[in-house]
Scaffold this motif. Structure first.
Motif, mmCIF file in Angstrom:
data_model
loop_
_atom_site.group_PDB
_atom_site.id
_atom_site.type_symbol
_atom_site.label_atom_id
_atom_site.label_comp_id
_atom_site.label_asym_id
_atom_site.label_seq_id
_atom_site.Cartn_x
_atom_site.Cartn_y
_atom_site.Cartn_z
ATOM 1 N N SER A 32 11.772 12.235 2.980
ATOM 2 C CA SER A 32 12.178 11.415 1.820
ATOM 3 C C SER A 32 12.804 12.294 0.732
ATOM 4 O O SER A 32 13.885 11.612 0.067
ATOM 5 C CB SER A 32 10.846 10.746 1.090
ATOM 6 O OG SER A 32 10.434 9.929 2.282
ATOM 7 N N VAL A 33 12.371 13.384 0.401
ATOM 8 C CA VAL A 33 13.169 14.148 -0.729
ATOM 9 C C VAL A 33 14.551 14.487 -0.294
ATOM 10 O O VAL A 33 15.493 14.510 -0.961
ATOM 11 C CB VAL A 33 12.343 15.428 -1.012
ATOM 12 C CG1 VAL A 33 13.219 16.499 -1.857
ATOM 13 C CG2 VAL A 33 11.195 14.962 -1.762
ATOM 14 N N PHE A 34 14.705 14.908 1.235
ATOM 15 C CA PHE A 34 16.308 15.416 1.426
ATOM 16 C C PHE A 34 17.023 14.091 1.522
ATOM 17 O O PHE A 34 18.109 14.409 1.105
ATOM 18 C CB PHE A 34 16.055 16.102 2.710
ATOM 19 C CG PHE A 34 15.719 17.696 2.757
ATOM 20 C CD1 PHE A 34 16.473 18.430 2.387
ATOM 21 C CD2 PHE A 34 14.356 17.854 2.971
ATOM 22 C CE1 PHE A 34 16.432 19.730 2.526
ATOM 23 C CE2 PHE A 34 14.125 19.500 3.019
ATOM 24 C CZ PHE A 34 15.425 20.294 2.780
ATOM 25 N N LYS A 87 9.244 2.040 6.005
ATOM 26 C CA LYS A 87 7.639 2.381 6.174
ATOM 27 C C LYS A 87 8.087 4.056 6.405
ATOM 28 O O LYS A 87 7.082 4.691 6.068
ATOM 29 C CB LYS A 87 7.043 1.876 7.187
ATOM 30 C CG LYS A 87 6.782 0.371 7.001
ATOM 31 C CD LYS A 87 5.860 0.200 6.069
ATOM 32 C CE LYS A 87 5.639 -1.138 5.949
ATOM 33 N NZ LYS A 87 5.515 -1.708 4.536
ATOM 34 N N SER A 88 9.094 4.589 6.806
ATOM 35 C CA SER A 88 8.936 5.745 7.403
ATOM 36 C C SER A 88 9.562 6.686 6.049
ATOM 37 O O SER A 88 9.679 8.121 6.145
ATOM 38 C CB SER A 88 10.227 6.056 8.357
ATOM 39 O OG SER A 88 11.583 5.714 7.776
ATOM 40 N N LEU A 89 9.645 6.074 4.894
ATOM 41 C CA LEU A 89 9.970 6.673 3.691
ATOM 42 C C LEU A 89 9.038 6.750 2.478
ATOM 43 O O LEU A 89 8.501 5.462 2.396
ATOM 44 C CB LEU A 89 11.716 6.474 3.082
ATOM 45 C CG LEU A 89 12.717 6.799 3.999
ATOM 46 C CD1 LEU A 89 14.042 6.196 3.207
ATOM 47 C CD2 LEU A 89 12.882 8.236 3.865
ATOM 48 N N ASP A 90 8.672 7.640 1.880
ATOM 49 C CA ASP A 90 8.092 7.580 0.605
ATOM 50 C C ASP A 90 8.854 7.329 -0.410
ATOM 51 O O ASP A 90 9.736 8.179 -0.835
ATOM 52 C CB ASP A 90 7.107 8.823 0.562
ATOM 53 C CG ASP A 90 5.908 8.905 1.473
ATOM 54 O OD1 ASP A 90 5.403 7.940 2.024
ATOM 55 O OD2 ASP A 90 5.609 9.890 1.552
ATOM 56 N N ALA A 91 8.613 5.973 -1.282
ATOM 57 C CA ALA A 91 9.555 5.543 -2.295
ATOM 58 C C ALA A 91 9.698 6.837 -3.620
ATOM 59 O O ALA A 91 10.714 7.051 -4.249
ATOM 60 C CB ALA A 91 9.431 4.178 -2.623
#
Length: 124
Positions: A32-34, A87-91
């Protein structure tokens, strides 16, 4: 000049992203950060290039800058509306990745001012 700005900001943003990825433990958060950092860097590169084109064009038009601003924010709003659905990413980590770009721009500005000041002192 524009390539130097992109290079320095990109180096700082990459450094910040890697350092943050070393602190995070879960692969989903790191991704998510990348992704957020990459999206903001692409946005920055496009903005630098397009504003350079706008300022160097002999025909000064209001339509191109207005189009650039409207499209940029429309895409950004759409991306931020889609992130909570994914769903595969953290906001939160995605937003942190996006916010690494302003931090990189500030650090690049300070470095540019510092090195420019030193080069002027060396010429005297």
């Amino acid at each position: 000049m524009a390539l130097r700005v992109i290079g320095v900001v990109g180096a700082f943003q990459f450094l910040f992203t890697v350092l943050l990825a070393l602190v995070l433990s879960q692969q989903q958060k790191i991704n998510s950060v990348f992704l957020g950092s990459g999206l903001s860097m692409v946005n920055f590169i496009l903005l630098v290039y397009l504003w350079k084109v706008i300022f160097q064009s002999p025909k000064k038009s209001v339509a191109l800058p207005l189009f650039l601003i409207v499209i940029k924010y429309a895409i950004l709003i759409w991306v931020f509306m889609q992130i909570p659905r994914e769903k595969s990413l953290d906001a939160f980590e995605f937003a942190i990745g996006v916010l690494l770009n302003p931090a990189a721009v500030i650090c690049a500005g300070f470095c540019n001012k510092f090195f420019r000041k030193q080069s002027f002192e060396n010429k005297k």
